[in-house]
Design a protein around this motif. Structure first.
Motif, short mmCIF file in Angstrom:
data_model
loop_
_atom_site.label_atom_id
_atom_site.label_comp_id
_atom_site.label_asym_id
_atom_site.label_seq_id
_atom_site.Cartn_x
_atom_site.Cartn_y
_atom_site.Cartn_z
N MET A 246 9.70 50.79 50.91
CA MET A 246 8.59 51.63 50.22
C MET A 246 9.07 52.67 49.35
N LEU A 247 10.21 53.30 49.97
CA LEU A 247 11.06 54.52 49.37
C LEU A 247 11.86 53.72 47.94
N SER A 248 12.36 52.72 48.16
CA SER A 248 12.84 52.09 46.88
C SER A 248 12.00 51.64 46.00
N ALA A 249 10.72 51.18 46.37
CA ALA A 249 9.66 51.21 45.38
C ALA A 249 9.09 52.35 44.67
N GLU A 250 8.91 53.21 45.43
CA GLU A 250 8.43 54.47 45.10
C GLU A 250 9.15 55.35 43.87
N THR A 251 10.82 55.00 44.24
CA THR A 251 11.71 55.89 43.60
C THR A 251 12.36 54.90 42.45
N GLY A 252 12.20 53.92 42.75
CA GLY A 252 12.91 52.79 41.57
C GLY A 252 14.52 52.77 41.75
N VAL A 253 14.69 53.56 42.81
CA VAL A 253 16.27 53.38 43.25
C VAL A 253 16.32 52.71 44.65
N PRO A 254 17.45 51.69 44.84
CA PRO A 254 17.56 51.14 46.02
C PRO A 254 17.79 51.94 47.28
N PHE A 255 17.01 51.77 48.41
CA PHE A 255 17.19 52.92 49.39
C PHE A 255 17.59 52.13 50.78
N ALA A 256 18.43 52.67 51.64
CA ALA A 256 18.52 52.12 52.88
C ALA A 256 18.88 53.04 53.86
N SER A 257 18.30 53.10 55.19
CA SER A 257 18.95 53.72 56.22
C SER A 257 20.24 53.26 56.77
N SER A 258 20.86 53.77 57.56
CA SER A 258 22.25 53.35 58.08
C SER A 258 22.08 51.81 58.89
N THR A 259 20.90 51.91 59.61
CA THR A 259 20.72 50.92 60.36
C THR A 259 20.41 49.70 59.72
N LEU A 260 19.56 49.99 58.50
CA LEU A 260 19.31 48.80 57.62
C LEU A 260 20.53 48.27 57.02
N ALA A 261 21.47 49.10 56.54
CA ALA A 261 22.76 48.68 55.92
C ALA A 261 23.63 48.22 56.91
N VAL A 262 23.35 48.18 58.26
CA VAL A 262 24.36 47.54 59.39
C VAL A 262 23.62 46.21 59.44
N ARG A 263 22.36 45.94 59.41
CA ARG A 263 21.71 44.93 59.58
C ARG A 263 22.25 43.91 58.21
N GLU A 264 22.20 44.61 57.13
CA GLU A 264 22.57 43.71 56.04
C GLU A 264 24.00 43.52 56.03
N ALA A 265 24.93 43.85 56.44
CA ALA A 265 26.26 44.07 56.54
C ALA A 265 26.60 42.90 57.74
N VAL A 266 25.62 42.93 58.90
CA VAL A 266 26.03 41.97 59.90
C VAL A 266 25.70 40.71 59.35
N GLU A 267 24.52 40.37 58.71
CA GLU A 267 24.08 39.10 58.00
C GLU A 267 24.93 38.55 56.93
N HIS A 268 25.52 39.54 56.13
CA HIS A 268 26.53 39.05 55.32
C HIS A 268 27.64 38.64 55.83
N ALA A 269 28.02 39.20 56.91
CA ALA A 269 29.22 38.76 57.60
C ALA A 269 29.08 37.44 58.63
#
Length: 245
Positions: free
Chosen positions: A92-115
């Motif tokens: 929601m915050l990414s859509a409202e601001t037009g800037v990619p936004f992540a919490s540190s927990t979401l960043a960890v989730r994406e890193a875990v998936e990436h790895a």
């Protein structure tokens, strides 16, 4: 050289997020920081709830500063939410601001998936009740938590007060497997100084909140994916003729 810009929101007394993120981003991106408001008189749980509630206003605090990415470098409040609510608010915050936004927990989730990681040893400096919520969060996100290492500073469960030596000693005393993935949660405890001693002479993979947050932000800031890799110790030793550093 063109440098990216990353907006970072941190808790008021966090002593480690900015130094570690600055070092991890290096010459490739600059960080611009705002801090959550100080609200005296609240207990710990209420203060964390307040951070989640204040997040939309904190994002607005950059007031049009051109940014390539924004991150909430603060893990504790997100453990009060489920993974789905955490992800939905970031989207929601990414859509409202037009800037990619992540919490540190979401960043960890994406890193875990990436790895391609499926199971972790969770290393937590939080109070036990919050460590339990962290474990529940990661399990709800589909990650196997094979062991929980509860850290404690000399004067109590104080993430900002724990030292690198205390982190290393307590993790090693817990005897996690030598090929485990260690997930050190918490942007406010020292993690860069512990990476080498905890990974020396073994095949462990170490992920930290700050490391994953920097990885996520840098990928957006420079406009291309950044690969997370770790050369296994045995392969590294073999490449050096059996010698280790």
């Amino acid at each position: 050289m063109s440098r990216g810009r990353v907006g970072v929101t941190v808790a008021p007394a966090n002593p480690w997020a900015e130094p570690e993120l600055t070092r991890l981003l290096g010459s490739r991106a600059d960080i611009y920081v705002t801090r959550f408001p100080v609200r005296p008189g609240l207990d710990h749980h209420e203060r964390l709830e307040g951070y989640n509630e204040a997040l939309p206003d904190m994002v607005s605090a950059f007031d049009g500063l051109p940014l390539n990415a924004m991150v909430m470098a603060c893990s504790e409040p997100r453990y009060l939410l489920g993974p789905e609510e955490d992800q939905e608010q970031c989207a929601m915050l990414s859509a409202e601001t037009g800037v990619p936004f992540a919490s540190s927990t979401l960043a960890v989730r994406e890193a875990v998936e990436h790895a391609g990681i499926h199971d972790v040893v969770l290393v937590s400096p939080y109070q036990p009740w919050l460590t339990e919520l962290a474990e529940r969060y990661w399990k709800s996100a589909g990650l196997g938590v094979t062991q929980v290492v509860q850290l404690r500073a000399r004067n109590g469960y104080l993430p900002y007060a724990i030292t690198p030596a205390e982190v290393v000693d307590q993790v090693e005393q817990a005897e996690p497997p030598r090929d485990a993935v260690l997930l050190l949660t918490g942007t406010g405890m020292p993690t860069l100084p512990v990476l080498e001693p905890l990974s020396k002479g073994n095949d462990r993979v170490l992920l930290t909140s700050n490391l994953c947050t920097a990885w996520w932000a840098l990928s957006r800031a420079i406009g291309r994916p950044v690969t997370l890799t770790r050369v296994p110790y045995r392969r590294f030793a073999a490449a050096r003729g059996g010698r280790t550093a």
